[in-house]
Motif scaffolding. Structure first.
Motif, short mmCIF file in Angstrom:
data_model
loop_
_atom_site.label_atom_id
_atom_site.label_comp_id
_atom_site.label_asym_id
_atom_site.label_seq_id
_atom_site.Cartn_x
_atom_site.Cartn_y
_atom_site.Cartn_z
N CYS A 118 0.70 -1.26 -0.03
CA CYS A 118 -0.11 0.11 0.05
C CYS A 118 0.84 1.20 0.17
CB CYS A 118 -1.01 0.12 0.99
SG CYS A 118 -0.33 0.39 2.58
N GLY A 119 1.86 1.33 0.50
CA GLY A 119 3.05 2.48 0.67
C GLY A 119 2.41 3.56 1.64
N ALA A 120 1.56 2.92 2.54
CA ALA A 120 1.25 3.77 3.78
C ALA A 120 2.49 4.41 4.50
CB ALA A 120 0.20 3.35 4.60
N CYS A 121 3.62 3.44 4.43
CA CYS A 121 4.56 3.49 5.52
C CYS A 121 5.84 4.21 4.64
CB CYS A 121 5.21 2.00 6.06
SG CYS A 121 5.44 0.97 4.80
N ARG A 122 5.41 4.93 3.58
CA ARG A 122 6.80 5.16 2.72
C ARG A 122 7.38 6.27 3.56
NH1 ARG A 122 2.18 7.33 0.35
NH2 ARG A 122 2.57 9.48 -0.58
N VAL A 123 8.86 6.26 3.83
CA VAL A 123 9.84 7.27 3.97
C VAL A 123 10.68 7.74 2.95
CG1 VAL A 123 9.43 6.40 6.48
CG2 VAL A 123 11.04 5.36 4.76
N THR A 124 11.24 8.75 3.31
CA THR A 124 12.42 9.38 2.02
C THR A 124 13.56 8.90 2.98
OG1 THR A 124 10.87 10.98 1.53
CG2 THR A 124 13.24 10.99 0.88
N VAL A 125 14.43 8.09 2.34
CA VAL A 125 15.70 7.63 2.93
C VAL A 125 16.78 7.92 1.69
CG1 VAL A 125 17.00 5.89 3.66
CG2 VAL A 125 14.65 5.68 4.24
N GLY A 126 17.52 8.91 2.11
CA GLY A 126 18.72 9.14 0.80
C GLY A 126 17.96 9.67 -0.41
N GLY A 127 16.79 10.21 0.00
CA GLY A 127 16.31 10.85 -1.48
C GLY A 127 15.41 10.07 -2.12
N GLU A 128 15.18 8.97 -1.80
CA GLU A 128 14.46 7.87 -2.36
C GLU A 128 13.21 7.40 -1.50
OE1 GLU A 128 16.22 4.32 -4.06
OE2 GLU A 128 18.13 5.35 -4.29
N ILE A 129 12.28 7.00 -2.31
CA ILE A 129 11.08 6.85 -1.53
C ILE A 129 11.25 5.16 -1.12
CG2 ILE A 129 8.22 6.11 -1.75
CD1 ILE A 129 8.27 8.19 -3.53
N LYS A 130 11.08 4.75 0.13
CA LYS A 130 11.04 3.41 0.63
C LYS A 130 9.95 3.26 1.53
CE LYS A 130 15.48 2.60 -0.47
NZ LYS A 130 16.13 1.90 -1.52
N PHE A 131 9.68 1.68 1.28
CA PHE A 131 8.62 1.32 2.21
C PHE A 131 9.09 0.72 3.38
CE2 PHE A 131 5.43 0.23 -1.61
CZ PHE A 131 5.27 1.74 -1.78
N ALA A 132 8.98 1.42 4.67
CA ALA A 132 9.33 0.78 5.80
C ALA A 132 9.04 -0.57 6.14
CB ALA A 132 8.99 1.62 6.79
N CYS A 133 7.95 -1.25 5.51
CA CYS A 133 7.29 -2.53 5.78
C CYS A 133 8.26 -3.55 5.27
CB CYS A 133 5.80 -2.72 5.62
SG CYS A 133 5.70 -2.73 3.75
N VAL A 134 8.61 -3.50 3.98
CA VAL A 134 9.52 -4.33 3.35
C VAL A 134 11.03 -4.01 3.19
CG1 VAL A 134 7.73 -5.52 2.10
CG2 VAL A 134 8.77 -3.48 1.12
N ASP A 135 11.17 -2.54 3.14
CA ASP A 135 12.51 -2.24 2.90
C ASP A 135 13.20 -1.95 4.27
OD1 ASP A 135 12.45 -1.79 -0.09
OD2 ASP A 135 11.51 -0.05 0.17
N GLY A 136 12.61 -1.78 5.27
CA GLY A 136 13.09 -1.38 6.67
C GLY A 136 12.39 -2.57 7.63
N PRO A 137 12.02 -2.38 8.85
CA PRO A 137 12.01 -0.99 9.50
C PRO A 137 13.27 -0.28 9.62
CG PRO A 137 11.42 -2.85 11.04
CD PRO A 137 11.74 -3.30 9.71
N ASP A 138 14.29 -1.00 9.67
CA ASP A 138 15.65 -0.26 10.09
C ASP A 138 16.25 0.51 8.68
OD1 ASP A 138 15.09 -1.49 12.24
OD2 ASP A 138 17.09 -2.75 12.10
N PHE A 139 16.63 1.54 8.95
CA PHE A 139 17.31 2.38 7.88
C PHE A 139 18.39 2.96 8.28
CE2 PHE A 139 12.95 2.21 6.35
CZ PHE A 139 13.16 1.72 5.02
N ASP A 140 19.30 3.17 7.61
CA ASP A 140 20.65 4.16 8.04
C ASP A 140 19.89 5.49 8.37
OD1 ASP A 140 22.61 6.10 7.97
OD2 ASP A 140 23.61 5.51 5.98
N ALA A 141 20.29 5.75 9.64
CA ALA A 141 19.70 6.99 10.46
C ALA A 141 20.14 8.33 9.79
CB ALA A 141 20.05 6.99 11.76
#
Lengths: 477, 276
Positions: B222-245
């Motif tokens: 669904c993309g409800a959880c999308r976050v911007t990481v390094g200028g790109e759109i990421k989905f926290a549910c599948v690309d995260g939930p951890d990201f380079d802070a």
């Protein structure tokens, strides 16, 4: 003297547009017995071996056969004719693009209107459901072999039904809390009441198919584990990952993918908030970016949750819209506004991060692109803002990678779709795939056609047909 | 249906439950989460895993009562059943022997911090835990952290227990004392994670933040959880939930978490009045 054949289609009663935008009830009300018989009586009853309608159907329903049963007022008979090749008639009768398939070649078209096959199929399914009739369950010898189906959308449901009818022990895995895939979360209630999906799923259970919800293959179980436990696996995981345009402000609040917008409304019943716990952004004006069937679903749903003005924003012109004519017509009747030759360039929000303005630029049509459609070219200096409370992206989906990212054996195309050969075999032995996971984005009935043919291929494989050394990619479009 | 096997109140409005969910427990890893739906009319909410036991087939969750769903879940007792639980979802936290690892948690980030801290300790790291809480009454999991960490630094915002101050101050001090830190994992309020990331950026320390955006399906649909990481759109549910802070747009995440504030308030008030 031969009876005069009626040239015009018998009209299907519909809910009035003014009333229907305030409810989620179905738009087309369906034939009554008398109207169905009247429409059925227009059919020329082409012989089975010739009937062009059957050839136009991706699952080859014996159309003149079930129409004959309607004339005989034999509902169970009609249902059983359809079920020989299609286990989901209540669904296909509603969501198939019949005008491009069975109805396209209808011989009656030479004399007058083509037969309304879709609505007749729907009538059979609805009448049977009303009377609680299911087709007789064929008694087949159990094969003693197990097949896992991943995803319970149209391709998986069809494969499951066919394999169960052949005598296989079938288990279907679904990530969400309810089976049906896009039929449940994507297609709105007013086009496909969920009660119908549930009824047709119940028939699958009667066939012996086990439906296991709340399981994500690739997370809860790996594909390797499935292959240990089952003799074959079918992947019908669809094209579930939404696309966004990475424009400034794209993550502002109130900007949704069509998947999220529709899932909140259909699966989670946000239109009944706060009776149901899932909320959705409400407001006065909403814009949908895109012009396919999903865009129409989103726009029409937006009207029903109370948006007063809903725009379809499309970068090309009306003739390039990919939505079905019937869907466009319904959207127009309901008051959806169409804005052609415009592309989004930016989203502007307020201090709370809520989208307030959709900035657009006007286009002209240039040279045809690889799809043969004329490419939209922005006209400099034509930028303008549209005030909005919400925006829905309906510009397509791509396959969900959760399942395959840890399975290097499964090869995909550059679009992320699974590579399969003409027998729906993937690059991993014993694993088959079909539907949008393979096609990218197509229709419910094409996915069902895949499920059907894949079921046949799985049967052949489990009967000893050797797995090829090399998979020769088939082209599905 | 998923039965609640045990339940405890850890602090005011913070509850711990043990739930039978053998399929989740079977493959769960630190940093992963589940999505649950309480009942037929419920919403789907994500909760990160605290503990799990594969052999006994249960998972443990800690949640704070903040909205209608969590308040309602707080009324569920032993023997009650949660309608749907799916998982484990998301990518597990990258656990390796970094050398000196610091886990910084704030409030009810503590249980996630605990799951990751334990795995870091087991992987051979020298483990320091900095856990911040509002006040003495809200301190949770102190004994649990004590058992696994080499150093445990608890702090309260108002100084009513242990030291006074935010986790950021404690981390900054710890680094100023000349302690060498190779890896930081942070989980808690978004503003805290943002400030922790600013500190570790200065010191060039690899830092992962566990993000907690709004989700619906939790499987990338669904993309409800999308976050911007390094200028790109990421989905926290599948690309995260951890990201380079150091790459996360925390300001955007903060705004996105407020998306349904009005509706959440309405639903909670209605629920507390006995409406549903």
């Amino acid at each position: 003297m031969a009876k005069q054949i009626k040239k015009q289609r018998i009209k299907v009663p519909e809910q009035d547009p003014v009333a229907r935008i305030h409810n989620f009830n179905e738009v087309a009300l369906g034939y009554t017995w008398d109207l169905a018989v009247e429409e059925a009586s227009r059919c020329l009853k082409c012989p089975y071996s010739y009937a062009p309608c059957i050839k136009g159907c991706p699952v080859n329903v014996n159309i003149p056969g079930f129409i004959q049963k309607i004339l005989e007022r034999d509902i169970k008979g009609a249902l059983e004719v359809i079920h020989t090749t299609n286990s989901l008639p209540g669904i296909t009768g509603r969501v198939c693009p019949q005008e491009e398939q069975c109805e396209m070649n209808c011989v009656m078209g030479k004399l007058g209107d083509k037969i309304n096959i879709g609505k007749l199929e729907r009538f059979v399914a609805d009448e049977a459901r009303k009377q609680g009739i299911y087709p007789d369950i064929p008694q087949v010898e159990k094969k003693g072999k197990k097949v896992a189906i991943v995803g319970s959308g149209p391709s998986g449901l069809t494969a499951a039904a066919d394999l169960a009818k052949m005598g296989y022990d079938v288990t279907m895995y679904e990530a969400l809390h309810e089976g049906g895939g896009v039929l449940i979360y994507g297609i709105p209630e007013f086009r496909l009441p969920k009660e119908i999906v549930r009824y047709e799923l119940k028939f699958l259970k009667m066939l012996g198919v086990k439906i296991v919800t709340n399981v994500v293959i690739g997370k809860t179980f790996s594909l390797y584990e499935l292959l240990d436990e089952y003799d074959a696996v079918f992947l019908g995981t669809g094209a579930g990952t939404p696309k966004f345009l990475n424009l400034p402000g794209v993550n502002l609040n109130g900007i949704y993918s069509a998947n999220e917008f529709l899932t909140r409304i259909n699966l989670m019943k946000a239109y009944q908030f706060p009776e149901y716990d899932t909320p959705i952004t409400k407001g006065k004006r909403l814009a949908v970016i895109g012009a396919g069937n999903v865009a129409m679903d989103a726009a029409r749903s937006a009207l029903r949750i109370g948006y007063e003005e809903v725009y379809i924003v499309y970068r090309r012109t009306r003739e390039y819209m990919t939505a079905r004519e019937e869907e466009i017509k319904h959207a127009e009747e309901e008051g959806v506004k169409f804005m052609f030759l415009v592309s989004p360039i930016e989203f502007i929000g307020d201090e709370n991060g809520n989208v307030k303005v959709l900035k657009l630029i006007m286009n002209e049509l240039g040279e045809p692109d690889s799809s043969g459609r004329r490419r939209p070219v922005p006209i400099p200096g034509t930028e303008f803002g549209l005030e909005v409370d919400a925006v829905v992206f309906a510009i397509g989906q791509k396959p969900n990678k959760v399942l395959y990212q840890e399975v290097p054996e499964l090869k995909t195309t550059k679009w992320g779709t699974l590579i399969v050969d003409e027998k729906y075999r993937t690059t991993m032995r014993g694993v088959f795939a079909g539907g949008d996971a393979v096609r990218g984005e197509a229709t419910v009935v094409l996915a069902m056609g895949d499920g059907k043919k894949a079921a046949k291929a799985i049967d052949e494989y489990l009967n000893g047909e050797p797995w090829p050394e090399e998979i020769k990619p088939a082209n599905f479009w | 249906m998923f039965e609640i096997l045990a339940k405890k109140e850890l602090a005011p409005h913070i509850k711990w439950i043990r739930v039978k969910a053998p399929l989740v427990a079977r493959t769960a890893k630190p940093g992963q989460f589940i999505v649950l739906r309480l009942h037929e009319r419920g919403e789907r909410i994500p909760l990160t895993l605290y503990k799990w036991n594969k052999d006994e087939g249960y998972i443990e969750l800690v949640f704070q009562e903040v909205g209608k769903t969590t308040y309602e879940m707080g009324t569920y007792g032993v023997g009650d059943k949660i309608m749907d639980i799916v998982g484990p979802l998301g990518k597990p936290t990258e656990i390796e022997n970094y050398g000196n690892a610091v886990v910084v948690s704030g409030g009810v980030g503590a249980p996630i911090g605990y799951a990751v801290a334990r795995a870091l300790k087991e992987a051979g790291n020298h483990l320091t835990v900095i856990a911040g809480f509002r006040s003495k009454d809200y301190v949770i999991l102190e004994d649990e952290f004590g058992k696994i960490s080499d150093e445990l630094l608890i702090t309260t915002d108002d100084g009513s227990y242990k030291r006074k101050g935010f986790t950021t101050t404690v981390l900054e001090e710890y680094l100023n004392q000349g302690n060498k830190v190779d890896f930081v994992f942070t989980v808690g309020p978004v503003i805290m994670m943002k400030l922790i990331a600013e500190i570790t950026r200065k010191y060039e320390i690899k830092t992962l933040a566990s993000l907690n955006p709004i989700m619906v399906d939790g499987t990338g649909m669904c993309g409800a959880c999308r976050v911007t990481v390094g200028g790109e759109i990421k989905f926290a549910c599948v690309d995260g939930p951890d990201f380079d802070a150091h790459q996360v747009d925390f300001d955007e995440l903060m705004l996105r978490l407020k998306q349904y504030n009005r509706e959440e308030k309405l639903a909670l008030e209605r629920y507390l009045k006995g409406g549903a």
